[in-house]
Design a protein around this motif. Sequence first.
Motif, PDB file in Angstrom:
ATOM      1  N   GLN A  89       8.430  -6.653 -30.350  1.00  0.00           N
ATOM      2  CA  GLN A  89       7.685  -5.452 -30.714  1.00  0.00           C
ATOM      3  C   GLN A  89       6.807  -5.039 -29.550  1.00  0.00           C
ATOM      4  O   GLN A  89       6.250  -5.883 -28.846  1.00  0.00           O
ATOM      5  CB  GLN A  89       6.819  -5.693 -31.957  1.00  0.00           C
ATOM      6  N   GLY A  90       6.686  -3.716 -29.353  1.00  0.00           N
ATOM      7  CA  GLY A  90       5.832  -3.193 -28.306  1.00  0.00           C
ATOM      8  C   GLY A  90       6.622  -2.505 -27.217  1.00  0.00           C
ATOM      9  O   GLY A  90       7.835  -2.725 -27.046  1.00  0.00           O
ATOM     10  N   ARG A 115       2.098  -5.213 -22.938  1.00  0.00           N
ATOM     11  CA  ARG A 115       1.897  -6.284 -23.910  1.00  0.00           C
ATOM     12  C   ARG A 115       2.975  -6.203 -24.982  1.00  0.00           C
ATOM     13  O   ARG A 115       3.254  -5.151 -25.531  1.00  0.00           O
ATOM     14  CB  ARG A 115       0.510  -6.187 -24.549  1.00  0.00           C
ATOM     15  N   PHE A 116       3.555  -7.362 -25.260  1.00  0.00           N
ATOM     16  CA  PHE A 116       4.614  -7.474 -26.263  1.00  0.00           C
ATOM     17  C   PHE A 116       4.240  -8.554 -27.257  1.00  0.00           C
ATOM     18  O   PHE A 116       3.363  -9.403 -27.000  1.00  0.00           O
ATOM     19  CB  PHE A 116       5.969  -7.837 -25.623  1.00  0.00           C
ATOM     20  N   LYS A 117       4.922  -8.515 -28.385  1.00  0.00           N
ATOM     21  CA  LYS A 117       4.785  -9.567 -29.388  1.00  0.00           C
ATOM     22  C   LYS A 117       6.181  -9.993 -29.803  1.00  0.00           C
ATOM     23  O   LYS A 117       6.994  -9.168 -30.249  1.00  0.00           O
ATOM     24  CB  LYS A 117       4.007  -9.073 -30.592  1.00  0.00           C
ATOM     25  N   GLU A 147       2.273 -13.830 -28.307  1.00  0.00           N
ATOM     26  CA  GLU A 147       1.815 -12.671 -27.551  1.00  0.00           C
ATOM     27  C   GLU A 147       2.196 -12.843 -26.096  1.00  0.00           C
ATOM     28  O   GLU A 147       1.914 -13.867 -25.475  1.00  0.00           O
ATOM     29  CB  GLU A 147       0.304 -12.496 -27.711  1.00  0.00           C
ATOM     30  N   SER A 152       9.200  -2.798 -19.209  1.00  0.00           N
ATOM     31  CA  SER A 152       7.822  -2.563 -19.623  1.00  0.00           C
ATOM     32  C   SER A 152       7.306  -1.240 -19.087  1.00  0.00           C
ATOM     33  O   SER A 152       7.672  -0.801 -17.988  1.00  0.00           O
ATOM     34  CB  SER A 152       6.940  -3.715 -19.133  1.00  0.00           C
TER      35      SER A 152
END
Length: 556
Positions: free
Chosen positions: A457-458, A462-464, A514, A550
């Motif tokens: 996700q994201g 920053r991703f999760k 995270e 990203s």
Amino acid sequence: RVRRESAIDCTGMDLNGDGDSKLLVAGSDRKLKIYKGTTLLSENVLLDVPVAIATFYPDAKKPNTPSVAVASGAYVFIYRNLRPFYKFTLPLLPVDQRETQVWTELFEGKIGVEDAREQLTTIRDAGTALTARSQELLGTEDVGAANTYIQDQKGKPLVRQTVVTCMETLKKDMDDDDAVSMLVVGTEAGQVLILEPSGTQVSVQVLLPSAPVFLAVTGLQSVEYRVVCACRDGHLYTIKNGEQTGAIIELEAMPCGLVRIDKTILVSCMSSVLHAFHIKGKKTYTIYLPSPAICIELLELQKTRSLKALLMGLANGEVRLYNEKHLIATLAIGEPLTALRFGSYGREESALICVGASGALTIKMLQRQADLEASTSPPGPPAEQDVPLSIPKKTKLYVEQTQREREQATEMHRIFQRDLCKLRLSTARSYVKIITDGQGPLSYSSGSSLRLTAQVQGLGPRFKVKLSLQNTGRKMVTDMAATFNYNPMLYRLKQSLFKIPLLVPGVMLRLDAELECIDENGGADAIRVFVCNGQSAMPVLSAVVNMPVSEVLLQS
């Protein structure tokens, strides 16, 4: 079925304006009969044998009830409220001056009967149409009977009268069902007469080279209209806005039915064929029938759906339905037909009225869900069946291999089955090795069954990473851990090792990791997730997470 005399013509119309259509039948017994369902409501005696029948609206007054026109001989009888209202007489034709002179001299006694016959025969052979009086005199062979006939005709004017051959209706200024309409009458003298809406006088008169027997009328009289006429000389003539056009279509046989659908003229001939012509005269297609067509009718639906098709009554007792040149359905009546009519009857929009040669009247209703669309694929086998296969020539090597297969067929089959079993065994072993080594999302090691899924996700940086771990077996699992393998030059992880508590069968465990992308260009790489057991050096489960590119944060 209703038994009655043979029909000349029939039509359906809402006579009372209550939405309940009745059936009007004009028969050779000189009666106009009205049916509701299969019940005979009333009978009206006609003065002569009818030729055609039509219904029209003479005005727009309310309540709007139609008038009935019955053509018979040289007259058109108009009924209002099923009562005689007006008798229209066809206009008289001019009499040749020579014929008038012959009868004048005959009455004055200057010439005898034989001389009069000789002169009238000469006039007829020259191509001049004679009056009915002259034709009767030429047909009387006895001299005494001829003299008596001449004495009876003294003092009567010499007139040439024609008769009606066909009749249709033309809408005046609106295309509604109850709009004001006008009668279109064809005569034996080759005339096409368009009457006023009241039906009392002629509005337009066109002279054709031959007598029309079928009419197809389209359009509005106040805008633009066309009248296609099928005549006794085997030709189709078109009248546009009161004038004959130059488009003349010649048929190879006499016509026995005429229908126009949009810009297509459909005409059936006595040679068991149906021709389709464009309105400008070009033939589009021909349908060959198993039996001669007796009558044809237009099938038109407007309320439930929009569709136009062609109904044909054949001499062998069949009723055929064609959508363009595709045969949609065939209905067996069991006897030759003499009349066919399609339209609203009762409360139904789609009713088919069939009149047989024995005098039987059959009423059939069209199913509302009936599929009347033409198939896009042509009938019969597919077109690929006629394409020949490209078969190579037999070579010497092919002949030798064929001979070897015949001689060693049993051994070749045994070898094939052995190799197939080896392939299946190798595939099963590889699959077991993958799930036991932890290289797949499922694991069946240590007597349990585990399943691992991972989602990202994201948009970045920053991703999760969301992990879902489930025990699908029947035993609980303990002493497990989840770890991440990633490129430290691209990503930074806050926590790379997760202790997994007791996994109860059927319960989903979710872990969130995270992740931050530290590459200035927003690079992307794959991240591996391993689920390990403290009792084994090999991972129990593994998953590969393909990270997206990203988004780069702009520095202020």
